[in-house]
Motif scaffolding. Sequence first.
Motif, PDB file in Angstrom:
ATOM      1  N   GLU A 113      -1.804  12.115 -14.754  1.00  0.00           N
ATOM      2  CA  GLU A 113      -2.830  11.222 -15.294  1.00  0.00           C
ATOM      3  C   GLU A 113      -3.630  11.917 -16.402  1.00  0.00           C
ATOM      4  O   GLU A 113      -3.913  11.319 -17.440  1.00  0.00           O
TER       5      GLU A 113
ATOM      6  N   GLU B  82       0.829  -1.205   0.000  1.00  0.00           N
ATOM      7  CA  GLU B  82       0.000   0.000   0.000  1.00  0.00           C
ATOM      8  C   GLU B  82       0.862   1.253   0.000  1.00  0.00           C
ATOM      9  O   GLU B  82       0.564   2.232  -0.701  1.00  0.00           O
TER      10      GLU B  82
ATOM     11  N   LYS C  11       2.102   6.489  -7.061  1.00  0.00           N
ATOM     12  CA  LYS C  11       0.899   6.833  -7.804  1.00  0.00           C
ATOM     13  C   LYS C  11       1.108   8.176  -8.493  1.00  0.00           C
ATOM     14  O   LYS C  11       1.521   9.150  -7.860  1.00  0.00           O
TER      15      LYS C  11
ATOM     16  N   ARG D 205      -5.034  13.022   0.040  1.00  0.00           N
ATOM     17  CA  ARG D 205      -5.602  12.723  -1.273  1.00  0.00           C
ATOM     18  C   ARG D 205      -6.854  13.572  -1.524  1.00  0.00           C
ATOM     19  O   ARG D 205      -7.051  14.088  -2.624  1.00  0.00           O
TER      20      ARG D 205
ATOM     21  N   SER E  27       0.450  11.860 -10.135  1.00  0.00           N
ATOM     22  CA  SER E  27      -0.411  12.968  -9.736  1.00  0.00           C
ATOM     23  C   SER E  27      -1.581  13.091 -10.707  1.00  0.00           C
ATOM     24  O   SER E  27      -1.567  12.530 -11.808  1.00  0.00           O
TER      25      SER E  27
ATOM     26  N   ILE F  75       2.247   1.777  -3.471  1.00  0.00           N
ATOM     27  CA  ILE F  75       1.218   2.271  -4.395  1.00  0.00           C
ATOM     28  C   ILE F  75       1.004   3.766  -4.198  1.00  0.00           C
ATOM     29  O   ILE F  75       0.888   4.533  -5.162  1.00  0.00           O
ATOM     30  N   VAL F  76       0.949   4.185  -2.931  1.00  0.00           N
ATOM     31  CA  VAL F  76       0.734   5.604  -2.638  1.00  0.00           C
ATOM     32  C   VAL F  76       1.922   6.440  -3.107  1.00  0.00           C
ATOM     33  O   VAL F  76       1.751   7.504  -3.723  1.00  0.00           O
TER      34      VAL F  76
END
Length: 266
Positions: free
Chosen positions: A155, A142, A149, A218, A151, A145-146
Motif C-alpha cells: 500500500e 470477509e 488485502k 493485523r 500488505s 477481503i482478508v
Amino acid sequence: MDDYFEAISCDPSERSRVHLPKCLWMLSKGGSSPGILCQTLETRGVPLPSWVWLPWIPQLLTSLYRTEGRSIRAVLSRIGKAYPQALYYSLRAFYLERRDVDRSRTTSGSEQQSSVAYAEELMSLLRRSHAALWSSLEAILEELIVKFKPSFDEELLVYVTGIIDRAESHTDRQSLITKGEGSDEEVIIASIKKNISRISTKFFRAPAPESSGKKDDRSRKTAEFKRKYKSAFEADFPTENEEHEAKEGDEKLTLSDYFDRLKKWR
C-alpha cells in the motif's frame, strides 16, 4: 414493450428473452417521471419468472437511480427471494459504490439518494428472507477481503508511486505552459506535502486496531510496520507541525529533494 413481455410470458425461451435488454433501454428513455412504460413493467414484467432476469442483474441495478427505479425494485425483490446468491454480490457492490458517490458530493439528486435507499431495502430483504445464507455469504466475503488485502508495504509503495507520477505529470505540464520560464514549484511542493501528510496519518499516526480474535495478526503487523518505517519516514518528510518547530535557519526541502527522497522510498 407489452408485446415483448407477453411473448416471454407465453414462451420464455431464449428467442423471446433476448428482447429484455431492449425493454430496459426503452425504460431508460421514458422521461423524467414514471409513465406508461413503468406501469407496463409493473403489470407485465414483474410477474415474469424471476430467472429470466438473472443475466441482466447489473443492468437492473443501474436502473435503480433512474426514473424507473421504483418499478425495477419490485423485479429485484422477486429475484432476491428466489435467487439470493445471484443477487447478493452485485447488490452489495452497487450499494457501496452509490453510497460513496453520494457522500463525495455536496449535493445529490433525489434519484441518486433513492438508489441507495432502494439498495438498502433490498439488502434488508435478503437478510430477513435468507438469514443463514446471508451470514454465510458475509463470512465468505470477509475471508476474501482478508486474504487479498495488500500488505502495508504494498500500500505504501502504491501511494508513493502515485505521488511521484502526479508530481512529474504536473511538472511536465507546467513546463510546456511556461515554455522555459520556470515551473510553479510552490504549487507542486504544496501538493506533495499534502499527500505525504495523508500517508503519515494513514500509516503512522492512526490508532492501532484493537487486539481481539481475528484482529490480533493485523495488530501485530501494524506495530511491526510502524517500528520498521515510522522514524525513517518522518525524518525524510517532516510534518507541518515539525516544520513550524524547526529553527528559522534550517533549509526547506526543494522539489528536487522531494523527488529524490520519494524515489528512494519507492
